[in-house]
Design a protein around this motif. Sequence first.
Motif, PDB file in Angstrom:
ATOM      1  N   GLU A  10      61.145  23.480  33.715  1.00  0.00           N
ATOM      2  CA  GLU A  10      60.846  23.232  35.124  1.00  0.00           C
ATOM      3  C   GLU A  10      60.233  24.476  35.769  1.00  0.00           C
ATOM      4  O   GLU A  10      59.252  24.398  36.487  1.00  0.00           O
ATOM      5  N   LYS A  11      60.779  25.652  35.468  1.00  0.00           N
ATOM      6  CA  LYS A  11      60.234  26.885  36.019  1.00  0.00           C
ATOM      7  C   LYS A  11      58.827  27.128  35.485  1.00  0.00           C
ATOM      8  O   LYS A  11      57.943  27.551  36.213  1.00  0.00           O
ATOM      9  N   CYS A  12      58.614  26.849  34.208  1.00  0.00           N
ATOM     10  CA  CYS A  12      57.292  27.003  33.607  1.00  0.00           C
ATOM     11  C   CYS A  12      56.290  26.094  34.309  1.00  0.00           C
ATOM     12  O   CYS A  12      55.185  26.511  34.646  1.00  0.00           O
ATOM     13  N   ASP A  78      58.818  40.137  23.017  1.00  0.00           N
ATOM     14  CA  ASP A  78      57.873  39.511  23.948  1.00  0.00           C
ATOM     15  C   ASP A  78      56.621  40.379  24.050  1.00  0.00           C
ATOM     16  O   ASP A  78      56.651  41.568  23.751  1.00  0.00           O
ATOM     17  N   ILE A  79      55.552  39.778  24.534  1.00  0.00           N
ATOM     18  CA  ILE A  79      54.339  40.536  24.825  1.00  0.00           C
ATOM     19  C   ILE A  79      54.638  41.486  25.985  1.00  0.00           C
ATOM     20  O   ILE A  79      55.394  41.153  26.905  1.00  0.00           O
ATOM     21  N   MET A 106      60.848  30.525  26.661  1.00  0.00           N
ATOM     22  CA  MET A 106      61.898  31.540  26.629  1.00  0.00           C
ATOM     23  C   MET A 106      61.397  32.869  27.208  1.00  0.00           C
ATOM     24  O   MET A 106      62.138  33.845  27.257  1.00  0.00           O
ATOM     25  N   ALA A 107      60.151  32.889  27.665  1.00  0.00           N
ATOM     26  CA  ALA A 107      59.578  34.102  28.263  1.00  0.00           C
ATOM     27  C   ALA A 107      58.822  33.733  29.543  1.00  0.00           C
ATOM     28  O   ALA A 107      57.660  34.086  29.717  1.00  0.00           O
ATOM     29  N   ILE A 108      59.493  33.031  30.438  1.00  0.00           N
ATOM     30  CA  ILE A 108      58.869  32.587  31.688  1.00  0.00           C
ATOM     31  C   ILE A 108      58.347  33.760  32.499  1.00  0.00           C
ATOM     32  O   ILE A 108      57.269  33.685  33.091  1.00  0.00           O
ATOM     33  N   ASP A 109      59.086  34.863  32.518  1.00  0.00           N
ATOM     34  CA  ASP A 109      58.646  36.030  33.284  1.00  0.00           C
ATOM     35  C   ASP A 109      57.306  36.561  32.785  1.00  0.00           C
ATOM     36  O   ASP A 109      56.462  36.981  33.574  1.00  0.00           O
ATOM     37  N   ILE A 111      54.985  34.693  31.234  1.00  0.00           N
ATOM     38  CA  ILE A 111      53.976  33.692  31.606  1.00  0.00           C
ATOM     39  C   ILE A 111      53.591  33.871  33.073  1.00  0.00           C
ATOM     40  O   ILE A 111      52.415  33.825  33.428  1.00  0.00           O
ATOM     41  N   GLU A 112      54.591  34.105  33.902  1.00  0.00           N
ATOM     42  CA  GLU A 112      54.327  34.313  35.329  1.00  0.00           C
ATOM     43  C   GLU A 112      53.484  35.571  35.536  1.00  0.00           C
ATOM     44  O   GLU A 112      52.526  35.564  36.322  1.00  0.00           O
ATOM     45  N   TYR A 113      53.797  36.653  34.817  1.00  0.00           N
ATOM     46  CA  TYR A 113      53.008  37.879  34.909  1.00  0.00           C
ATOM     47  C   TYR A 113      51.564  37.617  34.490  1.00  0.00           C
ATOM     48  O   TYR A 113      50.621  38.068  35.136  1.00  0.00           O
ATOM     49  N   LEU A 114      51.398  36.860  33.399  1.00  0.00           N
ATOM     50  CA  LEU A 114      50.074  36.528  32.889  1.00  0.00           C
ATOM     51  C   LEU A 114      49.251  35.776  33.943  1.00  0.00           C
ATOM     52  O   LEU A 114      48.110  36.129  34.220  1.00  0.00           O
ATOM     53  N   PHE A 115      49.852  34.747  34.568  1.00  0.00           N
ATOM     54  CA  PHE A 115      49.124  33.984  35.592  1.00  0.00           C
ATOM     55  C   PHE A 115      48.830  34.821  36.826  1.00  0.00           C
ATOM     56  O   PHE A 115      47.756  34.701  37.426  1.00  0.00           O
ATOM     57  N   ASN A 116      49.772  35.670  37.218  1.00  0.00           N
ATOM     58  CA  ASN A 116      49.520  36.551  38.361  1.00  0.00           C
ATOM     59  C   ASN A 116      48.358  37.497  38.071  1.00  0.00           C
ATOM     60  O   ASN A 116      47.548  37.783  38.943  1.00  0.00           O
ATOM     61  N   LYS A 117      48.260  37.981  36.833  1.00  0.00           N
ATOM     62  CA  LYS A 117      47.151  38.866  36.442  1.00  0.00           C
ATOM     63  C   LYS A 117      45.820  38.107  36.474  1.00  0.00           C
ATOM     64  O   LYS A 117      44.811  38.630  36.947  1.00  0.00           O
ATOM     65  N   ILE A 118      45.832  36.845  36.023  1.00  0.00           N
ATOM     66  CA  ILE A 118      44.616  36.019  36.058  1.00  0.00           C
ATOM     67  C   ILE A 118      44.163  35.820  37.506  1.00  0.00           C
ATOM     68  O   ILE A 118      42.977  35.941  37.816  1.00  0.00           O
ATOM     69  N   ILE A 119      45.107  35.547  38.388  1.00  0.00           N
ATOM     70  CA  ILE A 119      44.783  35.350  39.803  1.00  0.00           C
ATOM     71  C   ILE A 119      44.290  36.658  40.420  1.00  0.00           C
ATOM     72  O   ILE A 119      43.280  36.683  41.130  1.00  0.00           O
TER      73      ILE A 119
END
Length: 135
Positions: A10-12, A78-79, A106-109, A111-119
């Motif tokens: 859900e968070k993802c 994790d990356i 298992m690494a939502i944080d 994924i969130e960092y990745l999307f924030n960087k893309i934005i």
Amino acid sequence: MKLKLFLRCEKCLNVLWKYKLGISKSFKKNEELQMKMVKQLESGEMNSLYVENLGIIITEKCNLNCAHCFRGNKQCRDISPEVIDAIFAQVRVIGILNICGGEPTMAIDKIEYLFNKIIEKKILVGNICITINGT
């Protein structure tokens, strides 16, 4: 156990939805996005990298131990944000972004960092795929 996995998924989905809302203000259809990419490439505005298909292994953690898994032994790794920063330092357009790993949820944080960087970098992304094990 199922509740924890559901909450991770859900968070993802919430992270993806926030990203989609941010990019959909600029591009209503995938065709518009592709046309903008083509125009930028043809005009020379884009002197950075265009990546047609980018796969990122976000984590090597996994909640399963499948005998048929080709990823090898799972590890608690994790990356790093530095690697994500380096990946997106020169990239301006990604046709397909595939996020995979052991179990990406298992690494939502990360994924969130990745999307924030893309934005933050205003990187154009055509499609996003996340490969999960379905648990």
